[in-house]
Design an enzyme around this catalytic site. Structure first.
Site, PDB file in Angstrom:
ATOM      1  N   TYR A 150       0.872  -1.183   0.000  1.00 41.02           N
ATOM      2  CA  TYR A 150       0.000   0.000   0.000  1.00 41.02           C
ATOM      3  C   TYR A 150       0.899   1.220   0.000  1.00 41.02           C
ATOM      4  CZ  TYR A 150      -3.402   3.481   1.611  1.00 41.02           C
ATOM      5  OH  TYR A 150      -4.204   4.598   1.725  1.00 41.02           O
ATOM      6  N   ASP A 245       9.392   2.695  -0.734  1.00 45.22           N
ATOM      7  CA  ASP A 245       8.375   3.393   0.058  1.00 45.22           C
ATOM      8  C   ASP A 245       8.645   3.079   1.532  1.00 45.22           C
ATOM      9  OD1 ASP A 245       4.710   3.476   0.137  1.00 45.22           O
ATOM     10  OD2 ASP A 245       6.258   4.337   1.428  1.00 45.22           O
ATOM     11  N   LYS A 273       4.979   9.872   8.283  1.00 46.22           N
ATOM     12  CA  LYS A 273       4.729   9.408   9.638  1.00 46.22           C
ATOM     13  C   LYS A 273       5.715   9.969  10.671  1.00 46.22           C
ATOM     14  CE  LYS A 273       2.452   5.312   7.788  1.00 46.22           C
ATOM     15  NZ  LYS A 273       1.058   5.246   8.259  1.00 46.22           N
TER      16      LYS A 273
HETATM   17  P1  KE4 Z   1      -0.623   8.658   4.162  1.00 48.77           P
HETATM   18  O1  KE4 Z   1      -1.163   9.299   2.910  1.00 48.77           O
HETATM   19  O2  KE4 Z   1      -1.701   7.863   4.902  1.00 48.77           O
HETATM   20  O3  KE4 Z   1       0.103   9.662   5.087  1.00 48.77           O
HETATM   21  O4  KE4 Z   1       0.508   7.617   3.744  1.00 48.77           O
HETATM   22  C1  KE4 Z   1       0.193   6.620   2.813  1.00 48.77           C
HETATM   23  C2  KE4 Z   1       1.151   5.455   2.975  1.00 48.77           C
HETATM   24  C3  KE4 Z   1       2.163   5.305   2.055  1.00 48.77           C
HETATM   25  N1  KE4 Z   1       3.050   4.291   2.157  1.00 48.77           N
HETATM   26  C4  KE4 Z   1       2.973   3.398   3.171  1.00 48.77           C
HETATM   27  C5  KE4 Z   1       3.975   2.282   3.250  1.00 48.77           C
HETATM   28  C6  KE4 Z   1       1.964   3.513   4.145  1.00 48.77           C
HETATM   29  O5  KE4 Z   1       1.896   2.609   5.152  1.00 48.77           O
HETATM   30  C7  KE4 Z   1       1.029   4.555   4.048  1.00 48.77           C
HETATM   31  C8  KE4 Z   1      -0.122   4.716   5.025  1.00 48.77           C
HETATM   32  N2  KE4 Z   1      -0.250   3.700   6.016  1.00 48.77           N
HETATM   33  C9  KE4 Z   1      -1.602   3.469   6.491  1.00 48.77           C
HETATM   34  C10 KE4 Z   1      -1.530   2.361   7.539  1.00 48.77           C
HETATM   35  N3  KE4 Z   1      -1.395   1.088   6.970  1.00 48.77           N
HETATM   36  C11 KE4 Z   1      -2.239   4.714   7.022  1.00 48.77           C
HETATM   37  C12 KE4 Z   1      -3.471   4.493   7.859  1.00 48.77           C
HETATM   38  C13 KE4 Z   1      -4.720   4.960   7.153  1.00 48.77           C
HETATM   39  O6  KE4 Z   1      -4.857   4.744   5.919  1.00 48.77           O
HETATM   40  O7  KE4 Z   1      -5.592   5.510   7.870  1.00 48.77           O
END
Ligand code: KE4
Length: 433
Positions: A150, A245, A273
């Protein structure tokens, strides 16, 4: 085991009822909805250290850590003070500010493969921009991602995606034109032959490969020995931009992320994060010759009103400086091993099959006898049993990620007593499954 903790959560339930009227699913991010684990989500009133306090006053040991940012626990006094000091000077300027420069210098120092870096306000923006940059730099259109990984919710990347997309059964989101999806090739993680075949079938057409070097959005999955080195080798061979990523793993698996631990040098890295200390943030960076393709220097446009926001930068700088000062990684790994061993031992005694992958402060639990090494084997996990495990833990004051397809996180605020308590609770829940 009662069906839901919501019966004991009248305040959260009332808030959720109001939220459902105005916010789709009652949540501002799908994975918070508890739909795959049953019951209604609790609302958090406050967070301190390793503890969440719900709107109904329940205290929970938190292993979600706001999905990764809270590596120092919640509301850390040093991070709080940094935000307060920055706040005295304003919240957003729309001009360059000193914090951005210090953040860039810290990132470049922590992650040597990053020679230049651009800040964004989310991980999604970071990965979306890195993909656009790889396409602009190579003048190619196709990208490779891996099933179960993801990378946020941009159109090119919501194909066979993990995290909430997988949790809610829509790994290929609606609303993405077939013309977009065609440019994204999805391969199995940990499969060298699939990579070979894909590059052979698409000579000179692959702009970029984006990978979670350690997967944290399909549960926690680590690469086979040599796999990441192979991804690096084949992308270099074909002039394809390798994008790590590390939004989740950056500064968590090691000070320099997975790329430090595995000694791999990607062309671009996406971050997020932890570098926001809990405030909205993302970043992408890497080779200067690629990064200089970005506006205002080059033809690849990318922008953001709140990119490099002074409050987020101040919080992130404090978070990174604390990591450098504390070097928490050996201790976090020890706590992660202890937690996973407790679950594994209890499951063995009960005769329940469980995988407990862990590295440092990242872990997950798959209820399957199959070794989990990719999307398909992750799906052999018993999601219903996970949901019962999750609810049993929550009812006893331990908050795990509300999905079988997420990773768990430990922070420097999780002291021995918190981990001992969590081990006791999780072992007890396993015994009652
Ligand atoms: P954000 O757009 O949510 O800040 O980041 C996206 C993203 C990109 N790459 C990786 C490896 C990530 O884990 C994420 C976002 N992680 C999720 C949790 N699995 C965010 C939680 C959510 O979607 O509410």
């Amino acid at each position: 085991m009662s069906s839901s903790c919501s019966s004991a959560s009248p305040v959260s339930d009332a808030l959720f009822a109001r939220a459902l009227q105005l916010i789709p699913g009652g949540v501002n991010s799908p994975v918070r909805a508890f739909r795959s684990v049953g019951g209604a989500p609790f609302f958090t009133q406050s967070a301190q250290g390793a503890t969440l306090t719900t709107a109904d006053g329940r205290e929970l040991i938190d292993f979600v850590c706001t999905w990764g940012p809270a590596i120092h626990g919640h509301n850390h006094p040093v991070i709080k003070a940094a935000i307060a000091a920055a706040l005295d000077h304003g919240t957003s300027f729309g001009t360059p500010n000193p914090y951005e420069v210090e953040m860039a210098e810290l990132i470049v120092r922590f992650v040597p493969s990053i020679k230049k870096v651009r800040m964004t306000s989310s991980g999604t923006e970071a990965t979306m921009s890195a993909i656009r940059l790889a396409r602009g730099f190579t003048k190619r259109d196709k990208i490779i991602k891996f099933s179960g990984c993801y990378h946020g919710h941009s159109d090119s990347l919501l194909i066979k995606a993990g995290s909430g997309a997988l949790t809610h059964g829509h790994p290929d989101s609606a609303g993405i034109p077939a013309s977009f999806a065609r440019e994204t090739i999805v391969l199995p993680y940990n499969d060298r032959a699939a990579l070979d075949a894909c590059f052979s079938a698409n000579p000179g057409q692959i702009a970029g490969v984006i990978i979670e070097p350690y997967c944290g959005n399909v549960g926690f999955i680590m690469p086979d020995a040599g796999y990441l080195a192979y991804v690096r080798e084949i992308t270099a061979q074909h002039g394809t931009v390798l994008i790590f990523d590390e939004v989740m793993t950056g500064f968590r698996i090691a000070k320099g992320g997975v790329q430090e631990r595995e000694n791999i040098t990607p062309d671009l890295t996406c971050l997020g994060k932890i570098i926001g200390g809990g405030l909205p943030v993302g970043a992408f960076g890497g080779r200067a010759d690629i990064m200089d393709y970005l506006a205002p220097l080059g033809p690849v446009y990318q922008a953001g009103t709140l990119s490099g926001n002074p409050l987020a930068m101040a919080a992130g700088i404090a978070s990174l400086r604390l990591l450098e000062e504390l070097n928490p990684y050996p201790r976090l790994d020890q706590l992660g091993r202890q937690l996973c061993a407790a679950v594994a031992d209890a499951a063995k005694a009960k005769g329940i099959a469980v995988q407990t992958p862990q590295c440092g402060s990242m872990f997950s639990f798959f209820f399957t006898s199959t070794a989990v090494r990719d999307y398909d084997t992750a799906l052999t996990g018993d999601a219903k049993l996970f949901a019962r495990f999750f609810r049993g833990a929550l009812e006893r004051g331990v908050y795990l990620a509300p999905s079988a397809y997420e990773a768990g996180f430990i922070s420097t605020a999780h002291d021995g007593a918190a981990i001992d308590r969590a081990c006791e609770v999780l072992s007890g829940v396993i015994r009652e499954l």
